[in-house]
Every structure is written in C-alpha cells, then in structure tokens.
Design a protein around this motif. Structure first.
Motif, PDB file in Angstrom:
ATOM      1  N   HIS A  36       1.130  -1.022  -0.235  1.00 21.72           N
ATOM      2  CA  HIS A  36       0.179  -0.216  -0.287  1.00 21.72           C
ATOM      3  C   HIS A  36       0.953   0.586  -0.066  1.00 21.72           C
ATOM      4  N   ALA A  37       1.608   1.497   0.931  1.00 20.66           N
ATOM      5  CA  ALA A  37       3.073   2.247   0.590  1.00 20.66           C
ATOM      6  C   ALA A  37       3.564   2.653  -0.704  1.00 20.66           C
ATOM      7  N   VAL A  38       3.285   1.304  -0.910  1.00 26.34           N
ATOM      8  CA  VAL A  38       4.288   1.917  -2.602  1.00 26.34           C
ATOM      9  C   VAL A  38       2.986   2.584  -3.132  1.00 26.34           C
ATOM     10  N   GLU A  39       2.214   1.753  -3.568  1.00 27.57           N
ATOM     11  CA  GLU A  39       0.891   1.859  -4.182  1.00 27.57           C
ATOM     12  C   GLU A  39       1.191   3.334  -4.367  1.00 27.57           C
ATOM     13  N   GLU A  40       0.498   4.080  -3.734  1.00 30.73           N
ATOM     14  CA  GLU A  40       0.662   5.328  -2.890  1.00 30.73           C
ATOM     15  C   GLU A  40       1.742   6.543  -3.611  1.00 30.73           C
ATOM     16  N   GLN A 304       6.781   0.132  11.007  1.00 26.78           N
ATOM     17  CA  GLN A 304       7.978   1.439  11.455  1.00 26.78           C
ATOM     18  C   GLN A 304       8.581   2.081  12.794  1.00 26.78           C
ATOM     19  N   LEU A 305       7.751   1.286  13.483  1.00 26.96           N
ATOM     20  CA  LEU A 305       8.343   1.720  14.838  1.00 26.96           C
ATOM     21  C   LEU A 305       7.676   0.634  16.226  1.00 26.96           C
ATOM     22  N   VAL A 306       8.850  -0.018  16.920  1.00 32.67           N
ATOM     23  CA  VAL A 306       8.363  -0.906  17.789  1.00 32.67           C
ATOM     24  C   VAL A 306       8.236  -0.320  19.131  1.00 32.67           C
ATOM     25  N   ASP A 320       0.004   4.574  25.085  1.00 31.28           N
ATOM     26  CA  ASP A 320       0.000   5.729  24.333  1.00 31.28           C
ATOM     27  C   ASP A 320       0.808   6.321  23.815  1.00 31.28           C
ATOM     28  N   LEU A 321       2.518   5.775  24.196  1.00 29.46           N
ATOM     29  CA  LEU A 321       3.209   6.426  22.380  1.00 29.46           C
ATOM     30  C   LEU A 321       2.281   5.964  21.607  1.00 29.46           C
ATOM     31  N   ALA A 322       2.268   4.325  21.248  1.00 30.85           N
ATOM     32  CA  ALA A 322       2.038   3.915  20.487  1.00 30.85           C
ATOM     33  C   ALA A 322       0.819   4.426  20.040  1.00 30.85           C
ATOM     34  N   ARG A 323      -0.605   4.739  20.630  1.00 28.00           N
ATOM     35  CA  ARG A 323      -1.541   4.998  19.881  1.00 28.00           C
ATOM     36  C   ARG A 323      -1.070   6.519  18.551  1.00 28.00           C
ATOM     37  N   SER A 328      -0.318   9.196  13.911  1.00 28.49           N
ATOM     38  CA  SER A 328       0.149  10.240  13.119  1.00 28.49           C
ATOM     39  C   SER A 328       0.225   9.862  11.646  1.00 28.49           C
ATOM     40  N   GLY A 329       0.153   8.658  11.443  1.00 29.54           N
ATOM     41  CA  GLY A 329       0.451   7.345  10.611  1.00 29.54           C
ATOM     42  C   GLY A 329       1.881   6.833  10.019  1.00 29.54           C
ATOM     43  N   LEU A 330       2.484   6.176  11.515  1.00 26.74           N
ATOM     44  CA  LEU A 330       2.866   5.374  11.846  1.00 26.74           C
ATOM     45  C   LEU A 330       2.814   4.069  12.043  1.00 26.74           C
ATOM     46  N   ARG A 331       3.365   2.738  11.524  1.00 28.61           N
ATOM     47  CA  ARG A 331       3.066   1.704  11.403  1.00 28.61           C
ATOM     48  C   ARG A 331       4.014   0.962  12.875  1.00 28.61           C
TER      49      ARG A 331
END
Length: 331
Positions: A36-40, A304-306, A320-323, A328-331
């Motif tokens: 999806h990211a590549v398609e966009e 993108q983030l753990v 809360d950070l994960a939410r 903000s759009g991060l996976r």
C-alpha cells in the motif's frame, strides 16, 4: 541463497495456498502494508507528473478483445472466455490498454488535452503454465502499475524521455537497481500488426529517446503492436526479467478509431504510449524482498516503530505513545 518465497513466509508477507490455486498468492497484512505504501508513492509521483487515474473492470466482453487484437494475437496467454448466454461472452483481460482506449474515446478530444496520460493500478490475468509459476515473480493474477499516454506524433520523443526520467526516479526511491536497458524489436516467425512504415517510425522514436543510454537490441521481443524499451532486473538467482517498459502503439488508435481535433480542425489519430514505471506489484516485491533481504526502507516497511516498555509502570505511557504514533501515520 536469498529467496523471496522463503523470506515471504518467514516475514508473513504473502502466502501461496494450493486451495486458492497456483500463481494466485494472497498478500498478508505485513505485505499488504508495504505494498500500500509503494502504491501510494507511485500514484502521487504520477499525479504530480500530470497523470489522471481511473478504475476499470478486470474483464470485458469478448468483442472488446477481438477489437484490440488480443484474441487474434495473444489468445494462448489468455484464460478461456466465460459464456453467460449465446450472445454474452466475457474475457478476463490480459492487459489494461483496451479499457484505457475506451477512456480516451469517452468524449471528443482536442489537441489542447494532449498528451493525455491515463493511469491505473489495475488487475489483469495471464494463463501462465504451472511449470513457470513461482512465488510473486510469475503469477496468474497481476496488479499492474500501468498507464497509456495519448500523444500527437511530434510529442512522442519528449514524452518517452519524460517517462524514462520518472522510471529512474521511482527506481531510486524504491531501491531498484536496473540491470540494463533493452530495445525490443520485431523478429522473424512472429505475428505483428501494423505496416512497416509505422514500425520503422516507432523504432526511430525509441532509438532517439535512448540517445546517450547504453542498451541491447532484442529482435523478436517486441509487443505484437509495436517496439518497446524494457528495463531489466536480475533476481538473486541470476534470472533476468523485465520490470519497467515503454511501448509505442500506432495500431490500437486505429482499431478503436481514436481521434482528436487538431489546431486546424482536422481529425487526427493519436499515438498510444504504453508505459509502466515499476511493473506489477507482484514482480516488483519479489525483487524488493530479495534486494533488501526483507529489511525494507523505513518508508514502506510493514512495521516502522516498536514500543518496548522496560517495566510494568511504563505500560500506560508505552500504550499512549503507540496510539499517538498510529494516529500520526506510523505503522
């Protein structure tokens, strides 16, 4: 050896299940997120370059593909027609160009609209033999990054040069390393449409567009309707295939009676330029999985983030950070 099929299983990017059928992979959530990211990215790159995106159905009436020439010249690579009644027969499309020809002729066109760039990431189907299928690199259901640019003859050279520039930009962003350029021409013993003068003119235009670029000539590898420039890649096993392509077509504008009104009021045929910046999503990701060894660049990585809290007291802050990261759009 690096193999996208093995990495695809281990990273849960896609699965090939015999119950679904050979050559019909299923994209799992991680693979779908990267795709999806590549398609966009590709859609936005095309939009900024003046492309207009459409949606068209992955099948059509038999008459559509008789008109386009596919049933006459490409039937061996197509699935059999589906008959609903004696006068209603449908075909899974092997290419998007017939539908895009219908987009052009949906209304009258003026020279002021040219080049008209019609783009779609659309589905098509090829009746590939089971022995050549493998992972994502060779499939029967294909999601193609495709476009058809309708030009006046005098615009073709500049249009092809701009397409090649866009291909280089997209490949650099994705991490694609082209193995070479190929000029695919007619060869003996093949069936082609159009006359010699059209083919000679198309070949001349493509050679001019390749000025300053090192390329190989491949007789016999042209499309049945015209010559093409193919951008090649090599996989981890050393197998070469085509990823991106630019093809000139004088035939389909004739078959579909496409025309635009020129400055002098005369009715003239456009030239149809078929092009794909990154090929099918399936072949592209077969290559990207291997070239990045499963570790995609961050912008299209499935995760993108753990967030890892070091003790139970931080669990709330971590959640809360994960939410906030997801919002903000991060996976």
């Amino acid at each position: 050896m690096i193999d996208h099929r093995k990495l695809g299983r281990e990273l849960e990017l896609f699965v090939s299940d015999p119950l679904a059928g050979a050559g019909l992979p299923i994209w799992l959530p991680a693979g779908a997120a990267a795709r999806h990211a590549v398609e966009e990215y590709v859609r936005e790159l095309e939009r900024r370059a003046g492309y207009q995106h459409v949606y068209s159905p992955p099948l059509g009436k038999r008459e559509l593909f008789e008109r386009s020439g596919h049933l006459g010249y490409f039937a061996d690579d197509m699935f059999p027609p589906m008959r609903l009644s004696d006068d209603d027969e449908f075909v899974l499309r092997p290419a998007l160009c017939p539908h895009h020809a219908l987009v052009f002729r949906a209304r009258g066109r003026s020279y002021r609209e040219l080049p008209l760039r019609v783009a779609e990431l659309g589905g098509m189907y090829r009746a590939e033999r089971s022995g050549v299928l493998g992972g994502l690199s060779r499939v029967r259901a294909i999601s193609l990054n495709d476009a058809h640019n309708f030009c006046a003859l005098e615009q073709v050279g500049e249009e092809v040069a701009e397409i090649l520039r866009l291909i280089r930009e997209a490949h650099a962003a994705l991490g694609v390393r082209p193995a070479g350029f190929r000029l695919s021409l007619r060869g003996p013993g093949q069936r082609y449409v159009g006359d010699d003068a059209q083919w000679a003119r198309a070949e001349e235009l493509l050679r001019d567009a390749l000025t300053g670029v090192e390329y190989a000539v491949a007789p016999g590898d042209a499309a049945f309707y015209g010559p093409k420039i193919d951008i090649q890649i090599v996989d981890a096993r050393g197998r070469e295939s085509t990823l991106a392509t630019v093809q000139l077509d004088f035939d389909k504008p004739e078959r579909f009676d496409l025309a635009y009104t020129d400055r002098d009021g005369a009715r003239r045929r456009p030239v149809m330029v078929h092009r794909s910046l990154v090929g099918s999503m399936e072949r592209l990701f077969a290559y990207l999985i291997e070239v990045h060894q499963g570790a995609f660049p961050a912008w299209y990585a499935p995760v993108q983030l753990v967030v890892l809290p070091v003790d139970a007291d931080q669990a709330g802050a971590a959640a809360d950070l994960a939410r906030r990261a997801e919002e903000s759009g991060l996976r």
